[in-house]
Design an enzyme around this catalytic site. Structure first.
Site, PDB file in Angstrom:
ATOM      1  N   GLU A   1       0.831  -1.211   0.000  1.00  0.00           N
ATOM      2  CA  GLU A   1       0.000   0.000   0.000  1.00  0.00           C
ATOM      3  C   GLU A   1       0.866   1.263   0.000  1.00  0.00           C
ATOM      4  O   GLU A   1       0.512   2.292   0.579  1.00  0.00           O
ATOM      5  CB  GLU A   1      -0.968   0.035   1.205  1.00  0.00           C
ATOM      6  CG  GLU A   1      -1.755  -1.229   1.441  1.00  0.00           C
ATOM      7  CD  GLU A   1      -2.759  -1.531   0.363  1.00  0.00           C
ATOM      8  OE1 GLU A   1      -2.391  -1.442  -0.819  1.00  0.00           O
ATOM      9  OE2 GLU A   1      -3.900  -1.880   0.700  1.00  0.00           O
ATOM     10  N   GLY A   2       2.015   1.167  -0.642  1.00  0.00           N
ATOM     11  CA  GLY A   2       2.982   2.268  -0.662  1.00  0.00           C
ATOM     12  C   GLY A   2       4.022   2.047   0.418  1.00  0.00           C
ATOM     13  O   GLY A   2       3.687   1.940   1.601  1.00  0.00           O
TER      14      GLY A   2
END
Length: 381
Positions: free
Chosen positions: A365-366
């Site tokens: 998610e990053g």
């Protein structure tokens, strides 16, 4: 020991109790066996859907739970404390529902959203590629317009629930390379002709839920599976990721809380130099720092959730929550291994698994470097 939670309603308290009951009676007894054998817990996701835990932050008119994000994230934390792989899969499923709910037409939502929210259809999110991870604008998977829809060609990577999910948010290029308006979002069914999945990745942790690549070879996608308009893909992706980062922050907090609980329980039983080791100041200070890190992680993700619920901009808060909570999870689980000493390094004790699970939360998610980039850019504005 269960976390004492400040919740906005009696209904929210009941949801937490329901989650704990399912987590303790259904998940906890089987987690070790599935993680060791790297087998998927068939039927569990459907049970969570039937219990109403998959669609909590979505409106009741679409078979959602009508709950605030503040409540939903605390449910995710409870799941994460018992079984991180399942909690991550629940979070990713929610991430996959976001594009359909936020950008789909009423017809598209009526067709697919209720079944996704009640668990009859499992969703997956498919943005990353072998050469496009943090650099989402480098997406090369291409969707070419043909009669009646699009033909997709290319490879996607790191798909949670890959090969098991029924619906995939696929971000593919419909315009110029590296153009912010050159990517579009499609909702692709698992049985689409021309779609195939690779061998599950051999991961450090989260063994019970597969992560795979997907290859598209002239896969025809009908026009009614385009979400939003052509060129909206990156806007849709980043909008979903803000919510998804909060989900991972909550799961990471659950992992950290579980590690803290294990360390405290061990420290109350283990003796050294004639005293319980928790009574030694050096060890008690370490545990205190671990507790403070868990409390800070929880407070940070709840602050971001409340901003989201209030309709405020929460992109920076989501990045901060993801950064703080996942870094805390890594530190707390590592310290838990230290508290248990040699035992902590063995698979006979849960903290070894928790430490492996915490690591990935700093990456997907990053990455946390991307979170710092998001925060830094917000400061520059």
């Amino acid at each position: 020991m269960p976390v004492e939670r400040l919740l906005p309603s009696d209904e929210a308290h009941a949801l937490i109790e329901l989650t704990r009951d399912i987590a303790d009676k259904r998940m906890a007894p089987i987690v070790d066996a599935h993680e060791k054998s790297e087998t998927y817990p068939e039927g569990l996701f459907a049970e969570l859907g039937a219990a109403g835990l998959l669609g909590l932050p979505y409106p009741t008119e679409w078979d959602g739970g009508g709950q605030s994000y503040e409540v939903y994230l605390q449910v995710l934390e409870e799941l994460g404390a018992r079984w991180a792989a399942v909690a991550v899969a629940v979070s990713v499923h929610g991430l996959a529902c976001h594009p359909l709910f936020s950008f789909g037409t009423d017809e598209q939502k009526q067709r697919w959203l209720p079944d996704m929210l009640n668990g009859k259809l499992i969703g997956a999110y498919s943005l990353s590629e072998p050469q496009a991870g943090s650099d989402a604008a480098a997406v090369a998977c291409k969707a070419t317009a043909v009669e009646g829809g699009y033909s997709i060609n290319g490879t996607k990577a790191w798909i949670t629930h890959g090969g098991i999910a029924d619906q995939y948010n696929v971000f593919a290029r419909t315009g110029e390379a590296r153009s912010s308006k050159g990517v579009s979002c499609f909702l692709v069914a698992r049985d689409t002709e021309g779609l195939s999945f690779g061998k599950p990745e051999e991961k450090m942790g989260l063994h019970a839920v597969p992560t795979t690549s997907a290859t598209y070879e002239n896969a025809f996608i009908s026009a009614d599976r385009l979400l939003g308009s052509e060129g909206d893909g990156l806007r849709i992706a980043f909008s979903a990721l803000d919510s998804g980062r909060l989900g991972i922050a909550a799961v990471a907090t659950g992992i950290a809380q579980s590690a803290l609980d294990e360390a405290v329980a061990y420290a109350k039983e283990r003796e050294a130099f004639g005293r319980k080791i928790i009574d030694h100041q050096g060890l008690s200070f370490l545990l205190a720092d671990m507790a403070a890190a868990v409390d800070s992680a929880r407070a940070t993700y709840l602050d971001a959730a409340r901003r989201r619920d209030a309709g405020m901009d929460y992109s920076r808060a989501a990045a901060t929550a993801k950064l703080v909570a996942t870094d805390a999870a890594m530190k707390v689980t590592t310290d838990a291994v230290q508290v248990l000493g040699g035992y902590g390094y063995t698979r006979d004790f849960r903290v070894e698994r928790l430490m492996r699970e915490a690591k990935i939360t700093q990456i997907f998610e990053g990455t946390n470097q991307i979170q710092r980039l998001v925060i830094g850019r917000s400061l520059a504005k």
